[in-house]
Design a protein around this motif. Structure first.
Motif, mmCIF file in Angstrom:
data_model
loop_
_atom_site.group_PDB
_atom_site.id
_atom_site.type_symbol
_atom_site.label_atom_id
_atom_site.label_comp_id
_atom_site.label_asym_id
_atom_site.label_seq_id
_atom_site.Cartn_x
_atom_site.Cartn_y
_atom_site.Cartn_z
ATOM 1 N N GLU A 43 0.825 -1.204 0.000
ATOM 2 C CA GLU A 43 0.000 0.000 0.000
ATOM 3 C C GLU A 43 0.861 1.257 0.000
ATOM 4 O O GLU A 43 0.524 2.254 -0.653
ATOM 5 N N VAL A 44 1.984 1.207 0.688
ATOM 6 C CA VAL A 44 2.885 2.369 0.714
ATOM 7 C C VAL A 44 3.428 2.635 -0.683
ATOM 8 O O VAL A 44 3.616 3.788 -1.088
ATOM 9 N N SER A 45 3.681 1.575 -1.430
ATOM 10 C CA SER A 45 4.161 1.744 -2.807
ATOM 11 C C SER A 45 3.152 2.532 -3.637
ATOM 12 O O SER A 45 3.511 3.455 -4.373
ATOM 13 N N TRP A 46 1.892 2.149 -3.528
ATOM 14 C CA TRP A 46 0.852 2.840 -4.300
ATOM 15 C C TRP A 46 0.741 4.305 -3.900
ATOM 16 O O TRP A 46 0.504 5.170 -4.736
ATOM 17 N N GLN A 47 0.911 4.572 -2.629
ATOM 18 C CA GLN A 47 0.858 5.957 -2.162
ATOM 19 C C GLN A 47 1.956 6.807 -2.794
ATOM 20 O O GLN A 47 1.822 8.025 -2.903
ATOM 21 N N GLY A 92 -3.368 -7.896 -6.926
ATOM 22 C CA GLY A 92 -4.772 -7.541 -6.994
ATOM 23 C C GLY A 92 -5.238 -6.774 -5.773
ATOM 24 O O GLY A 92 -5.403 -7.353 -4.704
ATOM 25 N N HIS A 93 -5.451 -5.501 -5.954
ATOM 26 C CA HIS A 93 -5.940 -4.648 -4.872
ATOM 27 C C HIS A 93 -7.018 -3.719 -5.429
ATOM 28 O O HIS A 93 -6.742 -2.564 -5.753
ATOM 29 N N PRO A 94 -8.245 -4.199 -5.546
ATOM 30 C CA PRO A 94 -9.315 -3.353 -6.113
ATOM 31 C C PRO A 94 -9.484 -2.043 -5.367
ATOM 32 O O PRO A 94 -9.818 -1.022 -5.976
ATOM 33 N N ASP A 95 -9.247 -2.070 -4.059
ATOM 34 C CA ASP A 95 -9.397 -0.842 -3.283
ATOM 35 C C ASP A 95 -8.360 0.199 -3.700
ATOM 36 O O ASP A 95 -8.660 1.389 -3.849
ATOM 37 N N TYR A 103 -6.248 5.000 -6.810
ATOM 38 C CA TYR A 103 -5.110 5.589 -7.526
ATOM 39 C C TYR A 103 -5.212 5.492 -9.056
ATOM 40 O O TYR A 103 -4.535 6.224 -9.756
ATOM 41 N N VAL A 104 -6.041 4.590 -9.564
ATOM 42 C CA VAL A 104 -6.138 4.400 -11.020
ATOM 43 C C VAL A 104 -7.444 4.951 -11.576
ATOM 44 O O VAL A 104 -7.479 5.542 -12.649
ATOM 45 N N GLU A 105 -8.532 4.743 -10.823
ATOM 46 C CA GLU A 105 -9.858 5.071 -11.360
ATOM 47 C C GLU A 105 -10.410 6.394 -10.842
ATOM 48 O O GLU A 105 -11.545 6.747 -11.136
ATOM 49 N N SER A 106 -9.616 7.129 -10.103
ATOM 50 C CA SER A 106 -10.102 8.392 -9.549
ATOM 51 C C SER A 106 -10.143 9.472 -10.642
ATOM 52 O O SER A 106 -9.645 9.276 -11.753
#
Length: 330
Positions: free
Chosen positions: A90-94, A108-111, A116-119
């Motif tokens: 999760e820190v990576s995505w941040q 796989g992390h739909p949340d 981060y992708v669909e916003s």
């Protein structure tokens, strides 16, 4: 992403196991062209690197293998600089849009995709499969499957629960998981399948491997979470426990999951800014794909043969020039 959903958590690393959001390891130089940001790509026609590629390294050795192979190709073949950052998922995505350009293996992390992708202002882009297919499951050491052949059917686990009791499992059988940050449905599975077990976390991939290795060597009872791709499965051929078969949608509600894990095509995720930069390093990331066997070879170099990740990657790169050539900018 196209991979089936996996809520919460994912596997852990062996080498370079690090605290969340921490450390930055640099990795520069060493290559067959040149080194340093801004240097020209190796084929003379691709654009030059204009910035350092920031590669997240999530805490499990398979991920580490993929990250360093891609990073070393970018350094050696394009002369770009690469920064490896040991981060949990999760820190990576941040970090997309600031401190992270590439997550090379996503389970796989739909949340996180939604955030981060669909916003409305995305910072990340799903960049397709990396060629690895992940499979999570429950396993027992080979000696147990041989002595208790019906133990590989989840319907029979309760009659063996007494055998798996530990001081940490509170009178129930212990189901050993890895790191709490791993992708896992195990607590829901135990509850929804009415199993007399408690999930206990080993804390790391290394601890999980040590537990399975000792269980086989010393013929001690153990049942736990494991996964592929994973080099350790070539050393100890763990026996998979058959959970209710996965069907599409059976894991839609994390609280009600009562089915096995799906096979998951692992994905690449990259920072939008990195895609838009035109960097030849992105082209390598975008083209990168390899097999579970490829990853297991490099994973074994790192975890079992104690090679530094860069050296392990360099060895694989030298041994596989045709595969590497296919990832380079046209």
């Amino acid at each position: 992403m196209t991979a089936p959903t996996r809520r919460a958590r994912a596997p852990i690393a062996l080498a370079a196991l690090v605290a969340t959001g921490s450390l930055v390891l640099t990795a520069c130089g060493g290559g067959d062209i040149s080194s340093g940001a801004g240097s020209a790509a190796g084929n003379g026609s691709a654009p030059a690197c204009t910035s350092t590629m920031k590669m997240a390294v999530n805490p499990w050795v398979g991920y580490e293998a993929s990250a360093y192979v891609v990073g070393e190709v970018v350094k050696q073949k394009l002369g770009c600089e690469v920064e490896y950052q040991n981060l949990k998922e999760e820190v990576s995505w941040q970090g997309f849009g600031s401190s992270v350009d590439v997550v090379i293996e996503d389970w796989g992390h739909p949340d996180l995709e939604k955030k981060y992708v669909e916003s409305a202002s995305p910072t990340a882009v799903m960049d397709g499969p990396n060629g690895n297919v992940g499979q999570i499951g429950w396993f027992v050491p080979p000696w147990m499957a041989e002595k208790y052949p019906d133990i590989t059917d989840y319907k029979n686990l309760n009659k063996y629960a007494e055998m798996f009791k530990t001081t940490e499992s509170g009178g129930q059988g212990q189901l050993l998981d890895g790191d709490p940050s791993y992708v896992t449905n195990d607590e829901a599975l135990v509850k929804n399948l009415d199993l007399d077990y408690k999930v206990v976390y080993a804390g790391s991939e290394a601890a999980l491997i040590t537990a399975f290795r000792q269980a086989e060597q010393e013929k001690k009872p153990l049942i736990g979470y494991f996964y592929s791709p994973q080099w350790f499965l070539s050393e100890v051929k763990l026996a998979k426990v058959n959970l209710p078969p996965y069907v599409d949608g059976c894991d839609a509600d994390p609280e009600k999951i009562a089915c096995d894990y799906a096979s998951t095509p692992l994905q690449k995720v990259v920072a939008k800014e990195f895609v838009d930069s035109g960097s030849p390093a992105y082209q390598v990331v975008h083209k990168f794909t390899w097999t579970n066997d490829d990853q297991n070879v490099v994973g074994k170099y790192i975890a079992e043969d104690k090679m530094a990740p860069e050296a392990a990657a360099d060895k694989w790169i030298a041994d596989n020039p045709d595969k590497v050539a296919a990832w380079l900018p046209a």
